[in-house]
Design a protein around this motif. Structure first.
Motif, PDB file in Angstrom:
ATOM      1  N   MET A 227       0.845  -1.192   0.000  1.00  0.00           N
ATOM      2  CA  MET A 227       0.000   0.000   0.000  1.00  0.00           C
ATOM      3  C   MET A 227       0.885   1.249   0.000  1.00  0.00           C
ATOM      4  O   MET A 227       0.554   2.263  -0.602  1.00  0.00           O
ATOM      5  N   GLU A 228       2.015   1.184   0.677  1.00  0.00           N
ATOM      6  CA  GLU A 228       2.906   2.352   0.758  1.00  0.00           C
ATOM      7  C   GLU A 228       3.860   2.446  -0.435  1.00  0.00           C
ATOM      8  O   GLU A 228       4.281   3.535  -0.800  1.00  0.00           O
ATOM      9  N   ARG A 229       4.221   1.302  -1.030  1.00  0.00           N
ATOM     10  CA  ARG A 229       5.331   1.350  -1.985  1.00  0.00           C
ATOM     11  C   ARG A 229       5.033   0.901  -3.414  1.00  0.00           C
ATOM     12  O   ARG A 229       5.906   1.019  -4.263  1.00  0.00           O
ATOM     13  N   PHE A 230       3.905   0.301  -3.684  1.00  0.00           N
ATOM     14  CA  PHE A 230       3.703  -0.277  -5.021  1.00  0.00           C
ATOM     15  C   PHE A 230       2.586   0.471  -5.744  1.00  0.00           C
ATOM     16  O   PHE A 230       1.453   0.526  -5.248  1.00  0.00           O
ATOM     17  N   ASP A 231       2.907   1.048  -6.878  1.00  0.00           N
ATOM     18  CA  ASP A 231       1.923   1.836  -7.635  1.00  0.00           C
ATOM     19  C   ASP A 231       1.953   1.469  -9.106  1.00  0.00           C
ATOM     20  O   ASP A 231       2.113   2.335  -9.963  1.00  0.00           O
ATOM     21  N   GLU A 232       1.816   0.190  -9.399  1.00  0.00           N
ATOM     22  CA  GLU A 232       1.945  -0.217 -10.798  1.00  0.00           C
ATOM     23  C   GLU A 232       0.809  -1.141 -11.202  1.00  0.00           C
ATOM     24  O   GLU A 232       0.190  -1.768 -10.348  1.00  0.00           O
ATOM     25  N   PRO A 233       0.582  -1.260 -12.525  1.00  0.00           N
ATOM     26  CA  PRO A 233      -0.389  -2.261 -12.958  1.00  0.00           C
ATOM     27  C   PRO A 233       0.143  -3.665 -12.700  1.00  0.00           C
ATOM     28  O   PRO A 233       1.315  -3.828 -12.362  1.00  0.00           O
ATOM     29  N   GLY A 234      -0.711  -4.653 -12.889  1.00  0.00           N
ATOM     30  CA  GLY A 234      -0.274  -6.023 -12.622  1.00  0.00           C
ATOM     31  C   GLY A 234      -0.390  -6.308 -11.141  1.00  0.00           C
ATOM     32  O   GLY A 234      -1.185  -5.673 -10.440  1.00  0.00           O
ATOM     33  N   PHE A 235       0.409  -7.206 -10.629  1.00  0.00           N
ATOM     34  CA  PHE A 235       0.284  -7.601  -9.230  1.00  0.00           C
ATOM     35  C   PHE A 235       1.599  -8.172  -8.734  1.00  0.00           C
ATOM     36  O   PHE A 235       2.533  -8.359  -9.507  1.00  0.00           O
ATOM     37  N   VAL A 236       1.626  -8.439  -7.428  1.00  0.00           N
ATOM     38  CA  VAL A 236       2.858  -8.900  -6.796  1.00  0.00           C
ATOM     39  C   VAL A 236       2.587 -10.189  -6.026  1.00  0.00           C
ATOM     40  O   VAL A 236       1.629 -10.258  -5.242  1.00  0.00           O
ATOM     41  N   ASN A 237       3.419 -11.211  -6.236  1.00  0.00           N
ATOM     42  CA  ASN A 237       3.315 -12.437  -5.440  1.00  0.00           C
ATOM     43  C   ASN A 237       3.788 -12.178  -4.016  1.00  0.00           C
ATOM     44  O   ASN A 237       4.751 -11.428  -3.805  1.00  0.00           O
ATOM     45  N   VAL A 238       3.126 -12.817  -3.044  1.00  0.00           N
ATOM     46  CA  VAL A 238       3.586 -12.722  -1.652  1.00  0.00           C
ATOM     47  C   VAL A 238       3.664 -14.136  -1.084  1.00  0.00           C
ATOM     48  O   VAL A 238       2.643 -14.832  -1.009  1.00  0.00           O
ATOM     49  N   THR A 280       8.925 -15.064  -5.448  1.00  0.00           N
ATOM     50  CA  THR A 280       8.686 -13.827  -4.696  1.00  0.00           C
ATOM     51  C   THR A 280       9.807 -12.798  -4.914  1.00  0.00           C
ATOM     52  O   THR A 280       9.950 -11.861  -4.128  1.00  0.00           O
ATOM     53  N   GLY A 281      10.549 -13.018  -5.999  1.00  0.00           N
ATOM     54  CA  GLY A 281      11.683 -12.123  -6.291  1.00  0.00           C
ATOM     55  C   GLY A 281      11.281 -10.657  -6.352  1.00  0.00           C
ATOM     56  O   GLY A 281      12.028  -9.789  -5.894  1.00  0.00           O
ATOM     57  N   ARG A 282      10.085 -10.405  -6.885  1.00  0.00           N
ATOM     58  CA  ARG A 282       9.669  -9.014  -7.083  1.00  0.00           C
ATOM     59  C   ARG A 282       9.519  -8.267  -5.745  1.00  0.00           C
ATOM     60  O   ARG A 282      10.070  -7.182  -5.562  1.00  0.00           O
ATOM     61  N   ILE A 283       8.786  -8.882  -4.794  1.00  0.00           N
ATOM     62  CA  ILE A 283       8.566  -8.183  -3.511  1.00  0.00           C
ATOM     63  C   ILE A 283       9.845  -8.175  -2.673  1.00  0.00           C
ATOM     64  O   ILE A 283      10.121  -7.210  -1.943  1.00  0.00           O
ATOM     65  N   ILE A 284      10.659  -9.211  -2.815  1.00  0.00           N
ATOM     66  CA  ILE A 284      11.923  -9.254  -2.072  1.00  0.00           C
ATOM     67  C   ILE A 284      12.832  -8.126  -2.555  1.00  0.00           C
ATOM     68  O   ILE A 284      13.459  -7.424  -1.757  1.00  0.00           O
ATOM     69  N   GLN A 285      12.835  -7.923  -3.865  1.00  0.00           N
ATOM     70  CA  GLN A 285      13.648  -6.844  -4.424  1.00  0.00           C
ATOM     71  C   GLN A 285      13.180  -5.460  -3.938  1.00  0.00           C
ATOM     72  O   GLN A 285      13.970  -4.532  -3.802  1.00  0.00           O
ATOM     73  N   MET A 286      11.879  -5.378  -3.648  1.00  0.00           N
ATOM     74  CA  MET A 286      11.355  -4.111  -3.130  1.00  0.00           C
ATOM     75  C   MET A 286      11.735  -3.911  -1.662  1.00  0.00           C
ATOM     76  O   MET A 286      11.525  -2.836  -1.103  1.00  0.00           O
ATOM     77  N   GLY A 287      12.250  -4.982  -1.019  1.00  0.00           N
ATOM     78  CA  GLY A 287      12.722  -4.838   0.362  1.00  0.00           C
ATOM     79  C   GLY A 287      11.867  -5.518   1.426  1.00  0.00           C
ATOM     80  O   GLY A 287      12.026  -5.246   2.615  1.00  0.00           O
ATOM     81  N   TRP A 288      10.956  -6.398   1.001  1.00  0.00           N
ATOM     82  CA  TRP A 288      10.093  -7.061   1.994  1.00  0.00           C
ATOM     83  C   TRP A 288      10.455  -8.536   2.129  1.00  0.00           C
ATOM     84  O   TRP A 288      10.848  -9.158   1.146  1.00  0.00           O
ATOM     85  N   ARG A 289      10.331  -9.071   3.352  1.00  0.00           N
ATOM     86  CA  ARG A 289      10.435 -10.526   3.496  1.00  0.00           C
ATOM     87  C   ARG A 289       9.588 -11.042   4.664  1.00  0.00           C
ATOM     88  O   ARG A 289       9.187 -10.277   5.528  1.00  0.00           O
ATOM     89  N   THR A 290       9.332 -12.343   4.651  1.00  0.00           N
ATOM     90  CA  THR A 290       8.511 -12.945   5.723  1.00  0.00           C
ATOM     91  C   THR A 290       9.323 -13.051   7.006  1.00  0.00           C
ATOM     92  O   THR A 290      10.550 -13.076   6.982  1.00  0.00           O
ATOM     93  N   GLN A 291       8.575 -13.174   8.119  1.00  0.00           N
ATOM     94  CA  GLN A 291       9.265 -13.259   9.412  1.00  0.00           C
ATOM     95  C   GLN A 291       8.889 -14.479  10.222  1.00  0.00           C
ATOM     96  O   GLN A 291       9.605 -14.855  11.139  1.00  0.00           O
ATOM     97  N   ILE A 292       7.744 -15.084   9.909  1.00  0.00           N
ATOM     98  CA  ILE A 292       7.239 -16.160  10.785  1.00  0.00           C
ATOM     99  C   ILE A 292       7.469 -17.517  10.120  1.00  0.00           C
ATOM    100  O   ILE A 292       6.888 -17.799   9.070  1.00  0.00           O
ATOM    101  N   SER A 293       8.289 -18.362  10.723  1.00  0.00           N
ATOM    102  CA  SER A 293       8.537 -19.689  10.152  1.00  0.00           C
ATOM    103  C   SER A 293       7.271 -20.531  10.305  1.00  0.00           C
ATOM    104  O   SER A 293       6.425 -20.265  11.167  1.00  0.00           O
ATOM    105  N   LEU A 294       7.151 -21.566   9.461  1.00  0.00           N
ATOM    106  CA  LEU A 294       5.951 -22.406   9.513  1.00  0.00           C
ATOM    107  C   LEU A 294       5.813 -23.071  10.877  1.00  0.00           C
ATOM    108  O   LEU A 294       4.728 -23.085  11.462  1.00  0.00           O
ATOM    109  N   GLU A 295       6.909 -23.571  11.412  1.00  0.00           N
ATOM    110  CA  GLU A 295       6.825 -24.278  12.696  1.00  0.00           C
ATOM    111  C   GLU A 295       6.375 -23.332  13.822  1.00  0.00           C
ATOM    112  O   GLU A 295       5.475 -23.648  14.584  1.00  0.00           O
TER     113      GLU A 295
END
Ligand code: GDP
Length: 311
Positions: A227-238, A280-295
């Motif tokens: 919401m703060e950083r992405f302003d493009e057509p198409g979409f982003v995998n998360v 998830t290369g696109r969102i990672i390149q924008m500077g985001w990553r997950t924090q909660i492991s599955l376990e």
């Protein structure tokens, strides 16, 4: 940039995704939230949505309202998955446009991709092949939503964006065994087997499909980030970038719940897509990553749910 005083409408705030977005917004100091239950506002109803947007005039919209469910529900309620989702998203997107919403985030799912796609799945693989039949109606609706956001952007200049998460789990999930996704279903099956002393738990399908699971709090974090950083057509995998087989997942949930019996597979139930790991290369390149492991995520979700539930 969203400001603390901005009016933010979270559609679907009682659902697993919507409630996670609300928690995240409040945590960050956004308190001017506009929330309506599905009883108060049926988003399938065009006249009601028109009236709601015209009188409330939200600044931002998170579109987390949808008819969702696991593999059997998607297959059984094919008409509702198509009708409800098309109506909800069309009303939200169209009335956001008519009322000058500054930005809208539409949420889809990794099931929008072709059943047989190169892995990991890049955003550009959309519409390059046939869909998985069990969830085709849901996928068609979600693809229409992405295209609608893009169409309103190109024709009217609306800042409407879309995000496609992998399989999700977390608080406020659906634990009904007929309509749920695999994680809540297995948490419940293994928990009940442990409590009742049953010798076996039955897992649907062959156990071979590979899936990628993300805690919904990570998705909510990604939604605010986009919401703060992405302003493009198409979409982003998360997603998390990690996959495991349903058999491995069953083993992990067996350990988390403390069940010590045997696991059986019911091959009369569908497997669905063999594999769907997102690139998830696109969102990672924008500077985001997950924090909660599955376990860790499974342990916290199981801890809270098992205390709240009675068999
Ligand atoms: P999908 O990713 O759209 O297929 O959604 P699901 O979460 O419903 O199913 C994921 C995989 O888990 C499929 O291969 C299912 O067959 C398998 N699975 C195994 N046991 C269960 C169960 O008890 N409930 C559900 N929903 N899926 C299960």
């Amino acid at each position: 940039m969203m400001q603390p005083q901005d009016k933010i409408y979270v559609a679907g705030h009682n659902g697993m995704v919507g409630s996670a977005i609300v928690r995240k917004l409040r945590q960050l100091g956004f308190n001017n939230l506009l929330l309506r239950t599905s009883k108060e506002l049926d988003l399938r109803n065009q006249a009601l949505v028109k009236e709601f947007f015209a009188s409330e005039k939200p600044d931002y919209v998170f579109g987390a309202a949808a008819k969702v469910g696991g593999i059997l529900a998607n297959d059984q309620y094919r008409a509702e998955f198509l009708y409800d989702n098309l109506m909800i998203q069309s009303n939200l997107i169209h009335h956001s446009h008519l009322n000058g919403v500054k930005k809208l985030l539409f949420l889809g799912s990794s099931c929008i991709y072709p059943k047989i796609a190169p892995q990991p799945i890049k955003e550009e693989y959309l519409l390059t092949g046939l869909l998985e039949p069990t969830n085709e109606p849901y996928a068609i609706a979600k693809i229409a939503g992405i295209k609608m956001c893009d169409a309103y952007r190109s024709q009217y200049g609306c800042n409407f964006i879309s995000a496609m998460p992998c399989n999700l789990y977390g608080p406020n999930d659906n634990y009904d065994l007929n309509t749920s996704h695999v994680i809540p279903a297995l948490l419940r099956k293994f928990h009940e087997a442990k409590v009742n002393g049953s010798p076996t738990v039955t897992v649907w399908g062959s156990g071979k499909p590979l899936r990628e699971f993300m805690h919904v709090d990570d998705l909510a974090d990604a939604c605010l980030f986009l919401m703060e950083r992405f302003d493009e057509p198409g979409f982003v995998n998360v997603g998390t970038g990690e996959e495991l087989s349903i058999a491995k997942l069953a083993g992990l949930i067996s350990r988390v719940t403390g069940f010590t019996g045997a696991i059986e597979f019911d091959s009369s139930k569908p497997d669905g897509t063999p594999r769907k790991i997102l690139d998830t290369g696109r969102i990672i390149q924008m500077g985001w990553r997950t924090q909660i492991s599955l376990e860790r995520g499974l342990k916290t979700v199981y801890g809270t749910w098992s205390v709240a539930t009675t068999i």
